[in-house]
Design a protein around this motif. Sequence first.
Motif, PDB file in Angstrom:
ATOM      1  N   ASP A 106       0.895  -1.286   0.115  1.00  0.00           N
ATOM      2  CA  ASP A 106      -0.135   0.125  -0.008  1.00  0.00           C
ATOM      3  C   ASP A 106       0.858   1.399   0.100  1.00  0.00           C
ATOM      4  N   GLU A 146       0.109   4.272  -0.227  1.00  0.00           N
ATOM      5  CA  GLU A 146      -0.661   5.440   0.368  1.00  0.00           C
ATOM      6  C   GLU A 146      -0.068   5.273   1.771  1.00  0.00           C
ATOM      7  N   ASN A 147       0.401   4.457   2.275  1.00  0.00           N
ATOM      8  CA  ASN A 147       0.852   4.348   3.729  1.00  0.00           C
ATOM      9  C   ASN A 147       2.225   4.887   3.716  1.00  0.00           C
ATOM     10  N   TRP A 148       3.146   5.114   2.830  1.00  0.00           N
ATOM     11  CA  TRP A 148       4.145   5.715   2.802  1.00  0.00           C
ATOM     12  C   TRP A 148       4.343   7.100   2.169  1.00  0.00           C
ATOM     13  N   ASN A 149       5.213   7.891   2.651  1.00  0.00           N
ATOM     14  CA  ASN A 149       5.438   9.226   2.126  1.00  0.00           C
ATOM     15  C   ASN A 149       6.599   9.446   0.934  1.00  0.00           C
TER      16      ASN A 149
END
Length: 161
Positions: free
Chosen positions: A120, A122-125
Amino acid sequence: KTENYLGKCIHKDGLTEVLEKIRNADGLIIGSPIYIGEATASFRALYERLIFQYVTYKTEVTNYNEHKIPVALIFTCGVAESAFSQVGYDKIFDVYKTAVEKKFGDVSVLVSDYAWQVNDYENWNWTTFDIKSKKAHRENVFPKDLEKAFEIGKNMVKMGD
């Protein structure tokens, strides 16, 4: 490189048994992700020991490996194939292929590019990735890479017949 160890690694450790099994194998598949522009340390350790044992330093004998087998080198990396020459990956893969061919014979190389690294994004920047593009690549290209790997394996079996 003494007469008692021609074509064998004299260093005795946990890799000794692996090298012996490869020596008697019908084929070999080695894989590694590419991290920070290079194959992993584990891959390199095996690769270096595998190749170096067959190096001769003699003009009349160019290879101590008398047991030629098909080899597949399979890599994954986060870089798109279109950028391989820009970052030097094309040269890295060619160096591995050439060295292994000189000692073993037929070598196939498969690089699965633009790898899907986490479930995922989206969980990481991680702002450098185009997540939609990576997801599309994973869904459309990665299955083709799996098919290519399967075909390489089938061809290796045919060579052993």
